[in-house]
Structure formats: C-alpha cells, structure tokens
Design a protein around this motif. Structure first.
Motif, mmCIF file in Angstrom:
data_model
loop_
_atom_site.group_PDB
_atom_site.id
_atom_site.type_symbol
_atom_site.label_atom_id
_atom_site.label_comp_id
_atom_site.label_asym_id
_atom_site.label_seq_id
_atom_site.Cartn_x
_atom_site.Cartn_y
_atom_site.Cartn_z
ATOM 1 N N VAL A 84 0.762 -1.233 0.075
ATOM 2 C CA VAL A 84 -0.174 0.001 -0.177
ATOM 3 C C VAL A 84 0.859 1.542 -0.239
ATOM 4 O O VAL A 84 0.315 2.305 -0.379
ATOM 5 N N ARG A 85 1.970 1.080 0.742
ATOM 6 C CA ARG A 85 2.864 2.649 1.052
ATOM 7 C C ARG A 85 3.643 2.509 -1.222
ATOM 8 O O ARG A 85 3.886 3.714 -1.232
ATOM 9 N N ARG A 86 3.996 1.403 -1.207
ATOM 10 C CA ARG A 86 4.606 1.098 -2.597
ATOM 11 C C ARG A 86 4.011 2.121 -3.388
ATOM 12 O O ARG A 86 3.839 2.616 -4.474
ATOM 13 N N ALA A 87 2.656 1.521 -3.700
ATOM 14 C CA ALA A 87 1.339 2.257 -4.523
ATOM 15 C C ALA A 87 0.997 3.241 -3.987
ATOM 16 O O ALA A 87 0.644 4.504 -4.912
ATOM 17 N N LEU A 88 1.440 4.135 -3.029
ATOM 18 C CA LEU A 88 1.365 5.835 -2.770
ATOM 19 C C LEU A 88 2.317 7.004 -3.136
ATOM 20 O O LEU A 88 1.787 7.189 -3.986
ATOM 21 N N VAL A 89 3.974 5.866 -3.270
ATOM 22 C CA VAL A 89 5.114 6.138 -4.699
ATOM 23 C C VAL A 89 4.263 6.399 -5.615
ATOM 24 O O VAL A 89 4.339 7.536 -6.444
ATOM 25 N N ALA A 98 -2.090 -2.205 -9.349
ATOM 26 C CA ALA A 98 -1.671 -3.781 -9.409
ATOM 27 C C ALA A 98 -1.289 -3.788 -7.838
ATOM 28 O O ALA A 98 -0.759 -5.113 -7.218
ATOM 29 N N LEU A 99 -0.500 -2.565 -7.100
ATOM 30 C CA LEU A 99 0.262 -3.138 -5.556
ATOM 31 C C LEU A 99 -0.672 -2.883 -4.649
ATOM 32 O O LEU A 99 -0.416 -3.978 -3.849
#
Length: 430
Positions: A235-240, A252-253
């Motif tokens: 979820v944090r990577r999807a924020l990036v 996708a993330l």
C-alpha cells in the motif's frame, strides 16, 4: 513535461463533435479557454493531465483520453530487495545548523570509513533484559510514538526524523536481549516506527529512501513473526506510484495487498489505494467498487488497544475523504469540492498536515470548477500550515493549484495570493 499530441487532439475533437459540443461549450464545461482547447485539438499545445481528466469526464470517455496522456513511471517504486535487520549499521550525522543525514552502511564500510574511531557504545556484553524492563520500554515507546505522530501533524519531518530513527534502532537492539514474547512486541513496535519514518521521508521528497525504510519495517515485523506488514508495504509503495501518476502500477500493487490472509484494516486501506488508482485512469465504476469494498473492510477491523494504528489516524472517515480525492481525479471537481467540504469539517484543527493536504486539494477542486475567488479564499489560511509542515506531497497539489490560478491572473485575489503561493510551490528538500 507534457508533449504536443496529435493523437490526443484528434481523439478530443472526435469525441467533442460526437457529443454535439462546440469548442465554446466544452470550454465552459472544463474552464479552459477556447483558444487553448483549439491548440490542443490541433496538436499545437500539449494537454496537461488535469485537462485530460476534465475533458474525459465532460465527454464521458471512460478514461480513453486520460490514457492518451499517461506517461510511464520512472521506476522508483520497484520492490526493494529484502534486506535483513542485522545486515547493516546505521550512521547518522547531526550538525549545529540543523542539517543532518542518515546512511545505512555495511559493517566493512564502517571500518573502512574510519567510523570505528568515533564515539561508540554497545550493548552486546550486557545480560538479558528483565520482563519488567522490557514492558516499561514498550509502554514508554508506545506513548512516545503517539506523541511523535501528533507532532508530525504540525512540524516538518526534519525535526522528528533523528529521534524516530534513534528510537527504531533502540527497539531493534533491545529486542536482542529480551525474552521471546517481549522481543516480538519490541520488533512489532519498531516496525511501526520504521514505517512512519518511511512516510515522513516521502514527505521530504526522497522516494527511494522512503521505500528503503518501508522495507526495514517489513524486515522488523517479519523478525517478530508478523508477516502482515508486508501487505501494508505494498500500500505504501502504491502511494509512491500514485504521486507518479502511474495508475496501472497503483492498482496492481493495491490489489496484491488485498489477500484474504491479511487483516481487514490493511485490505481496506489497500482497497482505498486501488480506488485512487482507478480514479487516475478515469474508471469511475471500478473506483466506486473499490471504495465500497474499502468501507466494508474497514468496518470489520478489530482494534488492538496496545498497537499503534496502521495508516492514517487523523481521518474520522478515511473512505469519505478518499472519495473526495478520487472525484477530483475523475474530472468531477464540483462533486469533489462538496465531499471534501463535508469531510474537512470533521478533521481536528490540530491535525495541520491533514488539514493542509486535503484543504489544498479542496481549493484545487474549486479552482478547477471555475470558482477562482473562492479557491483563493480557501487557500490563503492554509499557507502558514504549508510552510510549517513542508510536505513534498502537498507541494505537488500546490503547484497544480498555482498553474490553474495562473490562467486567471485578471482576478485580484489571484494577484494577491500569487507571490506567496509561488514561493511555497518552489519548496525543495535536501
């Protein structure tokens, strides 16, 4: 920078004519000048993503126009290679002028750099930590973490990061001397510290370092037997990727973080992020389905009174606030403004970072809907907060707002706001 696009211009013109709209009518609907739309249709002027979203919504293109201006992400959200909590030493320098840096180093690098000659201390020679000591440390560190998160709403990240990093290290090292149960709890709390450090580092604009800290959080949690935080790391990577305008990667993330094996709160936060990705792509129906799923999942969550909250803790209704965010990206600025109005009324005035983040987006929504003077009225009282929290992510929306207002320089309110808005929009972080 966006490049002139013949394909976009041709598709825009085709859909406008199919809808029976003149350039004047479309101009009134999206609040861009007729001359600018004409240049875009002829491939002379590049379409911005904001213009594409507004036109996509006005012409009910279902994301087709947005897709024509979508750019591939820079790749900074690639999954970091798993590390291991004992693979590096942490070196931090704090200078009298307030500057500082943090760097993970391999132990050979530490010796090679001569760092062994610096003031050092170690805990390896001490005996086990008693249960009472471990419990006391946990209680104090949990309370401290709550205070740090509250402070994070009101000051820039640089003031908090040294203490948070040091506390993360303390919990990590103390866990090596505690009994098995206390060790798990220390590592779990350390993982939350590391995750929060990652968020604050992203607020400084350093996405790579933010992802590094997110991976450290996963490592700490896994060492304590908690594999669920790896889901929240997605979820944090999807924020990036969301802030990189990469809708496909964001979706996708977020979908990977909705496994049935994960806690309801993580799955609910992931569904919210998925909705934001669908909104970027202009897919209203998929966005709404994800928001509905998020509301159901977050209603099921079981709170652990001893554990810090994962994700935002200053949003009374996170799904409602994200709905307002999504409506703007879907090219529906009036609906976005109405929803954000409702949600911001419930946010504590003490939560400055949250007020600023969603307040700027509300002002952006009003500006995009043509209510320029009202947008300026809403923006002006936010600027002290913007200066105080120095958020790289908020600055992204602030720059978008500055660009929208710049098209309306004939308004006295815009001319009055422009100097300070321009200064704050140029905030950079080292």
């Amino acid at each position: 920078m966006p490049q002139p696009s013949t394909a976009f211009g041709e598709e825009l013109r085709k859909r406008r004519l199919d809808a029976g709209l003149s350039l004047t009518a479309l101009s009134a609907a999206v609040h861009y000048s007729k001359a600018q739309l004409s240049k875009v249709e002829r491939g002379i002027k590049a379409p911005s993503r904001d213009l594409a979203r507004l036109c996509d919504a006005a012409l009910r293109a279902g994301g087709a126009l947005i897709a024509l201006v979508a750019t591939s992400a820079s790749g900074t959200a690639e999954e970091p290679a798993p590390g291991g909590i004992d693979e590096e030493e942490w070196t931090m320098q704090l200078s009298p002028d307030g500057s500082g840096w943090f760097r993970p180093m391999g132990r050979r690098q530490v010796v090679g750099a001569g760092a062994a000659s610096l003031m050092r201390w170690q805990t390896g020679g001490v005996g086990p930590v008693s249960q009472a000591t471990g419990a006391g440390m946990l209680e104090a560190s949990r309370a401290l973490f709550t205070h740090y998160r509250r402070l994070g709403q009101n000051v820039e990240p640089g003031f908090l990061l040294p203490g948070l990093i040091a506390q993360t290290h303390t919990l990590r090292e103390l866990s090596a001397h505690a009994d098995s149960r206390t060790r798990r709890e220390l590592l779990a709390l350390g993982s939350r510290y590391a995750e929060y450090v990652g968020w604050l580092v992203q607020e400084t604009g350093d996405e790579q370092a933010a992802l590094w800290w997110t991976q450290r959080a996963v490592d700490l949690a896994a060492a304590g037997g908690d594999r669920a935080l790896a889901g929240y790391a997605l979820v944090r990577r999807a924020l990036v990727t969301l802030y990189q305008d990469d809708a496909e990667q964001t979706v996708a993330l977020a979908q990977r973080a909705q496994s049935d094996t994960l806690p309801s709160r993580i799955r609910g936060l992931a569904a919210q992020r998925e909705a934001q990705g669908h909104a970027l792509a202009g897919d209203h129906d998929a966005c709404q389905r994800a928001l509905d799923r998020a509301r159901v999942l977050l209603a099921r969550q079981v709170d652990d009174a001893d554990a810090p909250v994962i994700g935002p803790m200053h949003l009374p209704d996170s799904v409602g606030m994200v709905t307002g965010w999504c409506l703007f990206d879907l090219g529906r600025p009036r609906e976005a403004a109405d929803e954000l109005n409702r949600q911001l009324a419930w946010v504590s005035p003490d939560a400055v970072r949250t007020q600023v983040r969603y307040g700027v987006r509300r002002a952006l929504a009003y500006a995009a809907d043509g209510e320029i003077d009202h947008a300026c009225t809403l923006t002006e009282p936010l600027l002290d907060g913007v200066a105080a929290v120095r958020s790289a992510t908020v600055t992204i929306d602030l720059r978008r707002l500055a660009r929208v207002l710049a098209r309306h320089s004939d308004h006295a309110s815009v001319r009055q706001l422009a100097p300070r808005l321009g200064t704050l929009s140029r905030f950079t972080h080292s």
